[in-house]
Design an enzyme around this catalytic site. Sequence first.
Site, PDB file in Angstrom:
ATOM      1  N   LYS A  56      44.313 -61.479 -40.161  1.00  0.00           N
ATOM      2  CA  LYS A  56      45.585 -62.093 -40.556  1.00  0.00           C
ATOM      3  C   LYS A  56      46.138 -62.914 -39.386  1.00  0.00           C
ATOM      4  CE  LYS A  56      46.621 -58.618 -44.025  1.00  0.00           C
ATOM      5  NZ  LYS A  56      47.211 -57.327 -44.369  1.00  0.00           N
ATOM      6  N   GLN A 100      51.405 -53.152 -41.946  1.00  0.00           N
ATOM      7  CA  GLN A 100      50.083 -52.881 -42.507  1.00  0.00           C
ATOM      8  C   GLN A 100      50.035 -51.475 -43.108  1.00  0.00           C
ATOM      9  OE1 GLN A 100      47.408 -55.139 -42.648  1.00  0.00           O
ATOM     10  NE2 GLN A 100      46.486 -53.559 -43.928  1.00  0.00           N
ATOM     11  N   ASP A 123      54.941 -59.479 -48.028  1.00  0.00           N
ATOM     12  CA  ASP A 123      54.035 -58.756 -48.927  1.00  0.00           C
ATOM     13  C   ASP A 123      54.584 -58.736 -50.361  1.00  0.00           C
ATOM     14  OD1 ASP A 123      51.626 -57.878 -47.862  1.00  0.00           O
ATOM     15  OD2 ASP A 123      52.532 -56.169 -46.834  1.00  0.00           O
TER      16      ASP A 123
END
Length: 296
Positions: A56, A100, A123
């Site tokens: 990422k 995460q 997200d």
Amino acid sequence: MSNSFAKDIDGKAIAACVLEEVAADVRELALHGVTPALAVVLVGSDEASQVYVRNKILRAEQAGIRSLEYRLPNTTGQAELLEVIAELNADPLVNGILVQLPLPASINEGVVIHAIDPIKDVDGFHRHNVGGLVQGQEVLTPCTPSGCMRLLEETCGDISGKHAVVIGRSNIVGKPMATLLLQAHCSVSIVHSRSVDAAALCRLADIVVAAVGRPGLIDASWLKPGAVVIDVGINRIDTPEGSRLVGDVDYASARAVASAITPVPGGVGPMTIAYLLKNTVIATRLQRKSALMEKI
Ligand code: NAP
């Protein structure tokens, strides 16, 4: 019945186009003196998570997005993590916050997700964004389902009126995927572990999106000839040649019946990262818009 093999849907190539779009957006924002910044928070030393985070950050930098990495030890408590999030929420130079998952068992994921400012929730997991998505508002949408929609758009064009079956009903993939398909005017069925004869329901589908986490569960016998298959599953299996990644769809069997199918790896995976960065740009623009509104 189709007797040729399905076309592969090239997620790597389509993700590369999305990343070019992101880089162009970043250049446009730079004209206004703005560089989008993404903060990635990793707690603990889970190996798969470390690989995801590294990818990422690498992709973000390639697209011109500033990345900030917060690596916290396994022993980090929930209160400490919430403090980091509060700091990032308050920092006007941070546009996106990604924590995460999975988090260590001692930390409540729901509490952490809902501590993130919804306008920085790249997200798209915060209930504000989930609710906004259901109501069709301009919000941050989960990356994997957004990436799947782009794959469908590139492969099929207009999918209005198609019957889509989503296998799996998780908050991060199945449910938002079904919502996005509905917004694209599909008739949508959701199949899950309690569904009676999931295969028969799936055989009615023009579009199948598999997000289960069971290697090879969906084979040719689940598919209508000509169906378009998006395989979200990422499962590591052991073979005599070593371990490898496979999807939820039995690719070899399914491609004899489907008209198009995503391979694993190289299908949905690259799209998830690309849409994370797209969301970072969208978050930056939403924040600029809201700052301008405050001045009026
Ligand atoms: P999850 O939270 O475990 O959800 C799995 C879903 O599958 C559940 O809704 C479950 O039903 C359903 N299910 C389980 N067994 C089934 C069966 N035999 N028939 C029909 N449905 C069944 O998983 P997830 O987070 O959505 O992830 C799914 C897969 O996608 C995993 O392999 C994951 O690694 C992968 N993934 C990939 C990406 C990517 O970037 N490519 C991103 C996210 C996830 P119930 O609700 O009834 O239990």
